[in-house]
Design an enzyme around this catalytic site. Structure first.
Site, PDB file in Angstrom:
ATOM      1  N   ASP A 207       0.814  -1.216   0.000  1.00 21.52           N
ATOM      2  CA  ASP A 207       0.000   0.000   0.000  1.00 21.52           C
ATOM      3  C   ASP A 207       0.850   1.270   0.000  1.00 21.52           C
ATOM      4  OD1 ASP A 207      -2.014  -1.822   0.138  1.00 21.52           O
ATOM      5  OD2 ASP A 207      -2.963  -1.020   1.934  1.00 21.52           O
ATOM      6  N   ASP A 234      -0.406  -4.557  -3.639  1.00 26.33           N
ATOM      7  CA  ASP A 234      -1.366  -3.472  -3.898  1.00 26.33           C
ATOM      8  C   ASP A 234      -0.711  -2.102  -3.726  1.00 26.33           C
ATOM      9  OD1 ASP A 234      -3.219  -5.568  -4.080  1.00 26.33           O
ATOM     10  OD2 ASP A 234      -3.843  -5.340  -1.999  1.00 26.33           O
TER      11      ASP A 234
END
Length: 388
Positions: A207, A234
């Site tokens: 992230d 991600d």
């Protein structure tokens, strides 16, 4: 390994603590900067940086404008921390000029501080680093944990934000905290409309770059030009309308996993009402990991928006061998299969872009590609004409 950089030892903290005096060049076409895992805790600034810490951008004695503040950890500016300068810059239209240094702090720019500009004074993003090491599972002093949003080193909520030549980083490491399961660690969360970044770096693992908006019904536009982003899980994600133009995305190697996939580059969470999500154009995706150990993307349908319909278009981009060409997309949840989302590609190149199973690689037609441009995505806002 698929990269000629993979033989160098990876140490995020060593990398961040090394200045341009020891780091390799950013090199959007050739790979990221790297520093030895034995880099010293501090590296003397270059002579010109010592003499003129704010470069061509003035000084407290010769301000560019009345609304320019100078930040220098050595005390030669108006403030020694970015947080203090951002707090002092009340209202709209302030510019912060950051002298070379590692700023270990968390910084937040609230919605009232609009049209702000932050400049790395040396015009080299390796020299100016804003970094901290909170993760989602890190315990807060008052109880509880930070969560993904709270883990962000930098949070930008204000509209009209511009940053140039700055590194935004989160150097939290899984290996240092095996007891923590919430391993999301955001380098920057961007929520404002008309947010532009040029020649910046975003460093982290899970992230890294959170491209978001202030609310579900707000379609925040963001533009990233000639930036470098790295991570593993991600590491580019969120619901913003975000254009990545001539950027370099780098997937990291992992020693804590024995098999693929190691992670996912993109995880958009576009609201169903938003006609435009993430656009990746004229970019490059490279990897430190073994070939085919990364997925290009997976859709994120958050619990706060179960109607989300994630959108990602990757076009005219070189996908290196680290991307799984056979199955570049996967599900985050089987309840929301990627095939039901808005994923598409157009004229990509490289070993990670080879189409072997056509149903796994939806392609735009030439007519559809005409509306998959930075101009179409950003509308009446053209930051590339303003130096970004």
């Amino acid at each position: 390994m698929s990269s000629h950089h993979s033989q160098l030892p990876l140490s995020r903290r060593g990398f961040l603590l090394a200045t341009a005096a020891t780091g390799a060049a950013l090199g959007l076409a050739s790979g990221p900067a790297r520093a030895s895992s034995e880099a010293p805790a501090s590296v003397p600034a270059r002579p010109e940086a010592r003499r003129r810490p704010f470069g061509r951008f003035g000084s407290p004695a010769a301000r560019l404008t009345a609304q320019t503040l100078y930040v220098d950890p050595q005390g030669r500016g108006d403030h020694t921390t970015v947080k203090d300068a951002a707090t002092a810059a009340v209202g709209s239209g302030w510019t912060l000029v950051l002298a070379p240094g590692v700023y270990r702090e968390t910084v937040a720019l609230d919605v009232t501080r609009t049209e702000a500009t932050w400049i790395g004074a040396s015009e080299d993003p390796r020299d100016v680093v804003i970094v901290y090491d909170n993760a989602a599972g890190t315990a807060k002093p008052g109880g509880g944990t930070y969560g993904t949003t709270g883990s962000a080193t930098t949070t930008v909520q204000a509209d009209g934000f511009t940053a140039r030549w700055i590194t935004f980083a989160n150097d939290w490491l899984r290996a240092d905290h095996p007891e923590i399961t919430g391993t999301q660690a955001v380098a920057i969360k961007v929520q404002g409309d008309r947010s532009a970044f040029a020649h910046c770096r975003f460093l982290g693992h899970q992230d890294t770059l959170y491209s978001d908006s202030m609310s579900l019904g707000t379609f925040a536009r963001q533009y990233y030009s000639q930036c470098y982003v790295e991570g593993d899980v991600d590491f580019v994600f969120g619901r913003a309308t975000a254009v990545y133009d001539r950027c370099h995305f780098r997937t990291l190697n992992r020693t804590d996993l024995a098999a693929a996939p190691y992670g996912f580059v993109f995880a958009p969470s576009t609201a169903v009402a938003n006609p435009r999500g993430h656009l990746v154009t004229r970019c490059k995706v490279s990897s430190e990991a073994p070939d085919a150990y990364y997925k290009l993307a997976r859709p994120w349908v958050p619990g706060s928006d179960p109607t989300a319909r994630p959108m990602l278009t990757v076009r005219d981009t070189h996908l290196g061998p680290g991307i799984d060409a056979v199955a570049p997309y996967t599900n985050m949840s089987d309840t929301f299969p990627w095939q039901s989302q808005r994923f598409a590609e157009y004229r990509n190149s490289g070993p990670g872009a080879v189409i072997t199973v056509p149903e796994n690689r939806p392609q735009l037609t030439a007519v559809q590609a005409e509306s998959a441009t930075r101009e179409a995505y950003l509308g009446d806002w053209a930051p590339w004409k303003e130096g970004c």
